[in-house]
Every structure is written in structure tokens, then in C-alpha cells.
Write an enzyme that holds these catalytic residues in place. Structure first.
Site, PDB file in Angstrom:
ATOM      1  N   GLN A 197      96.624 -10.096  43.356  1.00  0.00           N
ATOM      2  CA  GLN A 197      96.861  -9.388  42.101  1.00  0.00           C
ATOM      3  C   GLN A 197      98.201  -8.634  42.137  1.00  0.00           C
ATOM      4  OE1 GLN A 197      93.520  -7.325  40.006  1.00  0.00           O
ATOM      5  NE2 GLN A 197      94.619  -5.498  40.582  1.00  0.00           N
ATOM      6  N   HIS A 257      90.974  10.394  50.781  1.00  0.00           N
ATOM      7  CA  HIS A 257      91.834  11.527  51.141  1.00  0.00           C
ATOM      8  C   HIS A 257      91.121  12.439  52.143  1.00  0.00           C
ATOM      9  CE1 HIS A 257      95.211  14.215  50.474  1.00  0.00           C
ATOM     10  NE2 HIS A 257      94.363  15.213  50.352  1.00  0.00           N
ATOM     11  N   GLU A 309      93.441  -0.614  46.281  1.00  0.00           N
ATOM     12  CA  GLU A 309      92.369  -0.511  45.279  1.00  0.00           C
ATOM     13  C   GLU A 309      92.677   0.579  44.251  1.00  0.00           C
ATOM     14  OE1 GLU A 309      90.620  -3.339  46.127  1.00  0.00           O
ATOM     15  OE2 GLU A 309      90.305  -2.899  44.041  1.00  0.00           O
TER      16      GLU A 309
END
Ligand SMILES: CCCCCCCC/C=C\CCCCCCCCCCCCCCCC(=O)SCCNC(=O)CCNC(=O)[C@H](O)C(C)(C)COP(=O)(O)OP(=O)(O)OC[C@H]1O[C@@H](n2cnc3c(N)ncnc32)[C@H](O)[C@@H]1OP(=O)(O)O
Ligand SMILES: Cc1cc2nc3c(=O)[nH]c(=O)nc-3n(C[C@H](O)[C@H](O)[C@H](O)COP(=O)(O)OP(=O)(O)OC[C@H]3O[C@@H](n4cnc5c(N)ncnc54)[C@H](O)[C@@H]3O)c2cc1C
Length: 671
Positions: free
Chosen positions: A149, A394, A432
């Protein structure tokens, strides 16, 4: 109470820690993995793989070149494929995940994206005519696929991808083309060298009209020779921060023709005469990303667990310094700062895995709904998985780095396993969907929720608390020591903060709009605040999930999980104290109370710390860490590990012979 890890010959400090355990570690492990049977199955897989020569690593990968690592990994992958059923039920997703972790590791393998995205994309988005042909062959591994993609010029903004798929009515084919350098596909995992097919995301054009990004199945390499097909340029993008054993790739397509059925047409369709039918929900074509974002939570919870295991066990084994004069050197785990660094990571790893369980249930319900023609669960799930993907990656990254630093100098060595773990895990902040971008997806949803709440309209699952009436003043510290009510008071305070931040961000956005800015420009002027609101909202969701799992856990493990939940909530509230103080919902005195409770939690958890990380039940193979090994015999293992360095194959290195010795000799002769 039994900690089931104790064995003869273990480091005595670690054994001592395990003997202070107040719960049954197997009960907690079984709860974490769903059942006792699942736990036993994991252990059987570990045992078999550890004894199997096909999966032995005579030289640790730390000392091999990238090409050698890829070769070793490809060999193991083939062995897993051919002999997988000797080790586990190959149709069971979690058993396979565990098998792959044990047998291959976390740095990538030739089929990672084939199973992680290529097959899910085909299964979720392709129509029967295509799936009947390709899925059995893909499942049988006659072909291997990637999910292509991202392009060199665009990854985040899918609407501006440049690769084109132009429908040719005359031949009923799509012509797929890479018009510019920046349109080259760049980054897709396993695209460079392993895959011979890919799902390629292209801008669909019909009769000169640009319709938007859609997915197409494209063959890239000859099935017999594995050479790229004519018109296809494909290769590896080169070394990167981690994922050494994944061939993230580039791809250019020169007017490649594919039949009409190669468009993934379960949702959007193009008829033979070129009529386009949109999907029942505009973003169903993005479904594979929602799937991966949901499943990433489990992987990242486990990554953080790995780091917490390593840091906790090592801190129990390592003795350095004294807390009081005249006593032996202490285990570094006795230092409050060490506990404050590591224990929240243990709690967060549990919280992430428990949250994943909730999300998985929601994901399954959404898929069932889509199969019945209903997409109403999709927006809520997209919004919360976008937030969770961002917050969890994170949080896990910061946590792993804290654990690495908590191991001092040895944490910096690859022997600890932590630098590599960090490199692999931190990629999740980017792939992602870059975290700042995905948080905005959550924020967008929150803005709609604020509007609905103000109008008294119904609110969906993740934002239902926006409809609660706030008490105006926090009950923190005023519940007379009732733990359940204390927990509820902290959850209420966090919900209050999340809701307030969303309302304020909405007001800031509106204000800029009233000042004459377009909605979009105004949005860019408030995105820091939007993302802040999205983060706090997501952390509320996690805290609620953790709370729900703990309060419904079996009575035998509920006390220790309640202690862990207390630590988690106190830590979250202290970490977000500024949000609780800003509007006076909490007082300074209440924050001081939360801090003192947090320090008490550290002391309460101390005797169970090693047993809590033992309960993650990660084997030494999975940990891949000299510092984190179950038996705690760290120092001898560290020396044996270093002996394997290629620099130690000879006592005098060729480089020393060639340059350093002559230089010294020359300097000596100058005297
Ligand atoms: C060895 C033997 C093996 C045998 C094994 C057998 C068994 C196998 C077992 C185990 C296998 C293991 C599998 C593990 C699987 C899990 C782990 C996998 C790990 C893989 C590693 C992953 C590698 C990484 C891959 C990638 O990175 S792929 C590329 C990802 N790219 C992105 O994410 C791009 C990010 N950008 C976007 O998503 C979009 O551009 C955007 C930011 C969302 C914006 O889009 P757009 O401009 O189109 O929309 P907006 O205008 O912003 O929004 C309009 C409305 O649409 C809504 N919206 C947007 N997106 C979605 C969505 N996805 N779903 C629903 N709704 C969506 C949005 O909310 C707006 O709504 P509105 O109501 O406000 O209008
Ligand atoms: C290890 C790894 C594996 C990958 N695997 C695959 C794969 O298998 N298949 C695939 O297709 N892709 C893959 N990717 C690519 C990945 O999905 C993208 O890199 C990712 O989505 C981020 O997009 P980008 O690179 O365009 O970042 P950019 O968008 O260029 O981000 C750069 C900066 O710009 C900021 N930014 C961009 N847009 C906005 C905005 N609207 N608002 C505010 N800030 C913004 C970001 O926050 C970031 O700070 C992989 C990447 C990595 C690192």
C-alpha cells in the site's frame, strides 16, 4: 503459595523472590491465556521446539550478518510449515503465534505479511471468483503474498496514492502503473525478496474519473523461477532500525495488465462494462488495517511484558550498593526508583493484554455484523483501535526503554535482548498509520460524541461515559480506605478529564471557525489539544478494561490483580495529574494522596514482582535475553555469550595486524 518456576540450581536470590509469592502463578497464567488448557499447550510447544535441532541457533543472530539471519530464518520457517502440526494445532491462531515466536523470533520471517495482511485482505475484501482461486493456493503456500500500500511519497494520506489502476472495458482488464519515482511502493514487508504476489493499493480510474484507493491482486514473480515478471521492478529497501529478517521492499509496475476479477470486490465493485458500485460503508476497503491495529495490541502487550520480565528478574539478581550502612549490598529491586521504573511497566503489560481481550470480542462482533449487512459497529471500533494502536505502541516503547535503562550497562548490550526488542517494537508507532495521524481519527470521533452528548443523543460503547453527570468534585481520598470505591473514584476522575478535554478541544475548534478559519485549517490549529483528548480517552478505555477483567477474575488471583490495578490507576492519575488539577476537579492535596498511595503500592507489590512477571510465562527462547533467563544465572551466561562474538574467533584480529600493530611498531621505531 506456589510460584511454579522454582528449580534446583537457580540463582538463590531469584528463588527467595519466588518463595514470597502470595498467589498461584499458574492460575494467573491460565487467566491471561484464556484457560489452563491453553497454558499447557503453550508449554508443550515450548518444550518440543527447545528440544528440536531444526530450531537450534548454534550462533546467536546477534553475531550474524543480515543475509545469514534471513537464511537461518527462512530455514526455520520452512521447518514450521512442513512440521507445524508436530508442535501445535496449526488452525489455532494463538498456538501458531506462540509457535512462531518460539521457533523463529520477533524480527520478521518470510511469511509474516502473508499471514498478517495478504491473506486477511483477500479473505476480508475479495469476492468469491477471486478467493476460490487464490486463497486455497495461498493457504497451501504455493504462493506467498505481501500487502503493498505505502509508496515512497505517500503512506499516511491514502487518498493521494499515485499508483493507478485504469479499467480497460475492451479487454475487461485493469492496467496497473507506477507513474513517478515517488509512486514506487516502498516499505511493504516481505515484498522485496520473498513474495511472488501482492495485494497492491491503487487509485482506481474508470473513463478518466478518479474513484479512490482500491486493492488489486498482482503477480510479481514467476512461480517457477521466482524472477520478477516483465514490467516489474522489485527489491529490498536496505538496512533499517530493526526487523533485520524482514525484506521490506520496493516495487514499480510498468502498465501491468490484470483481469477484472483481480480487483478485491467484496465491498466495492466494477462491472464488466465499467460501472462502479460503492461499498455499503465508504471505508470497508480499509478493513485490513483495522484488523491489524486490533491484533497489534496483543503483540505490543507481550513486547512490554518481555522487557518487564527481563528488568524485574535481573533486578532481583543484581546486587549493588547499600540502603543502610553495615548490611550486605542490596538487590537493586529494593531501590524505590527501580520499582517506580519497572512495576508500572508490569501493570501496563497486563492492562494492554486485558484491553486486547475486550477489543477482540468487539472485533469479532463487528465482523459478524458486516457479514449480516450491518456496519454500525465499525466507526466506534475504528476510532478506539486507532487510539489504542497509538497509545499502546507509545506506552510500550517508553516502557521498554525504561526497562533497558533499569538494567544499567548490561541493558545496553544486545545480550539483554532489549535493544533489538525496542527496535522491533517501536516500529509500531509508525506502521499501520503514524500515531499522530491515528489519534486524530479518534479525536474526530470524540468531536461527534461531544455534539451528541450535548444534544442528549444516544452514545456508542467507547464514549458512553460522555453522558454521565459529573459530580463536580473528585471523591479521591475520601472513600475511607474502601479499595473498590477508591478505584471507582479514580476511574471517574479520569473520565471527567477525558470528557472535559474533548469538550474544550471542541470549543477551541469552534472558536477558530467563528474567527473565520475553514473547518480544516481550524482543525490544524487545535490538533495538539485534539490528540491530547484522544490519548486521555484511550487511557480511560484501557483503565476500564483492566478494571473489568480484575473485578471478574477468579477469587484466588483477584487480590494480587487488585494490587496491580491499584498501582496502575494511581500511576495513571499521577501521570495525568495536570489534567485532573486544571479545572479544580481534584485538589493538590488529592494528588499528594495519590502519590503516597502509589509509593505504598510499590512496597505492597515488591514480594510478588518476580512472580507477576513469571506469570507471563514467556520461555527463555522467547525472551532471548541473557539478563532475563528464568534461572537467574546471569553472569556466567553473559561471559559465554560474549565468547561467541566473531571478534573473539582469534586473539589477534586481522585489522589489528594490518593497521594497529604496524602503527605501534612505527611509533616505537621513531623513538
Ligand atoms: C510459518 C508458518 C505459518 C503458518 C501460520 C498459520 C496461521 C497464522 C497465525 C498467525 C499469523 C499472525 C497474524 C498476526 C496479525 C497481527 C499482527 C500483524 C503484524 C504485521 C505487521 C504490520 C506491518 C505494517 C503494515 C502496514 O503498515 S500497512 C500500511 C498501513 N497504512 C496505514 O495505516 C495508512 C494510514 N492512513 C489511513 O488509514 C487513512 O489514510 C486515514 C488516516 C484513516 C485517512 O483516510 P481518509 O482520508 O480516507 O479518511 P478521512 O477523511 O480521515 O475519514 C473519513 C471517514 O472515514 C472514517 N475512517 C477512516 N478510516 C477508517 C477505517 N479504517 N474504518 C472505518 N472508518 C474509517 C473516518 O473516521 C471518517 O469518518 P467520519 O464519520 O468522520 O466521516
Ligand atoms: C517496519 C515497517 C513495516 C511496514 N510495513 C508495511 C507494509 O507491510 N505495507 C505497507 O503498505 N506499508 C508498510 N509500512 C509503511 C507504513 O505503513 C507507513 O510508513 C506509515 O503508515 C506512515 O506513513 P508515512 O511513512 O507516509 O509517514 P508520514 O505521513 O510521512 O509521516 C511523517 C510525519 O508527518 C506527520 N503527518 C503526516 N500527515 C499528517 C497529518 N495529516 N496530520 C498531522 N501530522 C501528519 C506524521 O505524524 C509524522 O510525524 C511499514 C513501515 C514500517 C516502518
Amino acid at each position: 503459595m506456589p510460584n511454579r518456576c522454582i528449580k534446583e540450581g537457580d540463582n538463590p536470590d531469584l528463588t527467595k523472590e519466588r518463595k514470597t509469592c502470595t498467589f498461584d502463578t499458574d492460575e494467573l497464567t491460565a487467566n491471561l491465556y484464556g484457560s489452563r488448557n491453553n497454558m499447557e499447550r503453550r508449554r508443550e510447544i515450548t518444550k518440543k521446539i527447545s528440544a528440536d535441532p531444526d530450531f537450534a541457533d548454534p550462533i546467536p543472530h546477534d553475531f550474524l550478518s543480515r543475509e545469514k539471519c534471513i537464511e537461518a530464518t527462512a530455514k526455520k520457517t520452512k521447518a514450521v510449515v512442513q512440521r507445524g502440526s508436530e508442535f501445535c494445532d496449526v488452525t489455532n491462531y494463538y498456538e501458531m503465534l506462540h509457535l512462531i515466536n518460539e521457533a523463529i523470533g520477533i524480527g520478521g520471517y518470510p511469511l509474516a505479511l502473508h499471514y498478517g495482511m495478504f491473506l486477511p485482505a483477500l479473505e476480508g475484501q475479495a469476492e468469491k471468483e477471486l478467493t476460490d482461486d487464490i486463497i486455497p493456493r495461498a493457504k497451501n503456500l504455493e504462493v506467498i503474498g505481501a500487502y503493498a500500500q505505502t509508496e515512497m511519497g505517500h503512506g499516511t494520506n491514502l487518498r493521494e496514492l499515485e499508483t493507478t489502476a485504469t479499467y480497460d472495458k475492451a479487454t475487461q482488464e485493469f492496467i496497473i502503473n507506477t507513474p513517478t519515482r515517488s509512486a514506487m511502493k516502498w516499505w511493504p514487508g516481505n515484498l522485496g525478496k520473498m513474495s511472488n504476489y501482492a495485494v497492491v493499493t491503487c487509485q482506481l480510474f474508470i473513463d478518466g474519473r478518479k474513484i479512490g484507493p482500491h486493492n488489486f491482486l498482482v503477480q510479481l514473480r514467476c512461480e517457477k523461477t521466482h524472477e520478477p515478471l516483465p514490467g516489474i521492478i522489485v527489491g529490498d529497501i536496505g538496512p533499517k532500525m530493526a526487523f533485520d529478517t524482514n525484506d521490506n521492499g520496493f516495487l514499480a509496475l510498468d502498465n501491468i495488465r490484470v483481469p477484472r476479477k483481480n480487483m478485491l470486490m467484496k465491498h466495492a465493485k466494477v462491472s464488466p462494462d465499467g460501472v462502479y458500485t460503492p461499498p455499503m460503508h465508504a471505508k470497508l476497503n480499509y478493513g485490513t488495517m483495522v484488523y491489524v491495529r486490533a491484533h497489534m495490541l496483543y503483540a505490543h502487550g507481550q513486547f512490554l511484558a518481555t522487557a518487564a520480565i527481563v528488568a524485574t528478574r535481573y533486578s532481583a539478581v543484581r546486587r549493588q550498593g547499600r540502603i543502610e550502612h553495615g548490611v550486605p549490598e542490596v538487590q537493586i529491586l529494593d531501590y524505590q526508583t527501580q520499582q517506580h521504573r519497572i512495576f508500572p511497566q508490569i501493570a501496563r503489560a497486563y492492562a494492554i493484554i486485558f484491553t486486547y481481550m475486550d477489543i477482540k470480542d468487539q472485533y469479532d462482533a463487528m465482523i459478524k455484523g458486516i457479514a449480516e449487512g450491518q456496519t454500525d459497529l465499525l466507526p466506534d471500533l475504528h476510532a478506539i483501535t486507532s487510539g489504542l494502536k497509538s497509545v499502546v505502541t507509545h506506552m510500550a516503547g517508553l516502557g521498554i526503554e525504561q526497562c533497558r535503562m533499569a538494567c544499567g550497562g548490561h541493558g545496553y548490550s544486545d545480550a539483554s535482548g532489549l535493544p533489538k526488542l525496542y527496535g522491533v517494537q517501536i516500529g509500531g508507532c509508525t506502521y499501520e498509520g503514524e500515531n499522530m495521524v491515528m489519534l486524530q481519527q479518534t479525536a474526530r470521533y470524540l468531536m461527534k460524541a461531544v455534539a451528541s452528548a450535548l444534544q442528549g443523543k444516544p452514545l456508542s460503547h467507547s464514549v458512553a461515559y460522555f453522558g454521565k453527570k459529573s459530580s463536580g468534585k473528585s471523591r479521591i481520598g475520601k472513600e475511607g480506605g474502601d479499595i473498590a470505591r477508591e478505584h471507582e473514584a479514580m476511574l471517574e476522575a479520569l473520565e471527567h478529564a477525558a470528557c472535559r478535554l474533548s469538550v474544550e478541544a471542541s470549543q477551541m475548534w469552534e472558536k477558530r471557525g467563528r474567527g473565520g478559519e475553514t473547518k480544516e485549517r481550524a482543525w490544524n490549529g487545535v490538533t495538539v489539544e485534539m490528540n491530547r483528548a484522544a490519548r486521555v480517552h484511550t487511557r480511560v478505555f484501557m483503565a476500564r478494561s483492566f478494571h473489568r477483567r480484575v473485578t471478574s477474575s477468579p477469587p484466588s488471583i483477584r487480590p494480587v490483580l487488585t494490587d496491580l490495578l491499584s498501582l496502575y490507576l494511581h500511576y495513571e492519575c499521577v501521570d495525568m495529574a495536570h489534567h485532573l488539577l486544571e479545572d479544580g476537579f481534584c485538589s493538590g492535596e488529592q494528588i499528594r494522596y495519590l502519590k503516597s498511595r502509589l509509593y505504598e503500592d510499590l512496597t505492597t507489590l515488591r514480594p510478588n514482582a518476580v512472580s507477576l512477571v513469571d506469570s507471563f510465562d514467556q520461555s527463555d527462547r522467547e525472551l532471548n535475553s541473557v539478563l532475563g533467563r528464568r534461572d537467574g544465572n546471569v553472569y556466567e551466561a553473559l561471559y559465554q555469550w560474549a565468547r561467541k562474538s566473531e571478534l573473539n574467533y582469534t586473539d589477534v584480529l586481522p585489522a589489528v595486524q594490518k593497521y594497529v600493530m604496524p602503527m605501534m611498531e612505527e611509533n616505537r621505531s621513531k623513538l
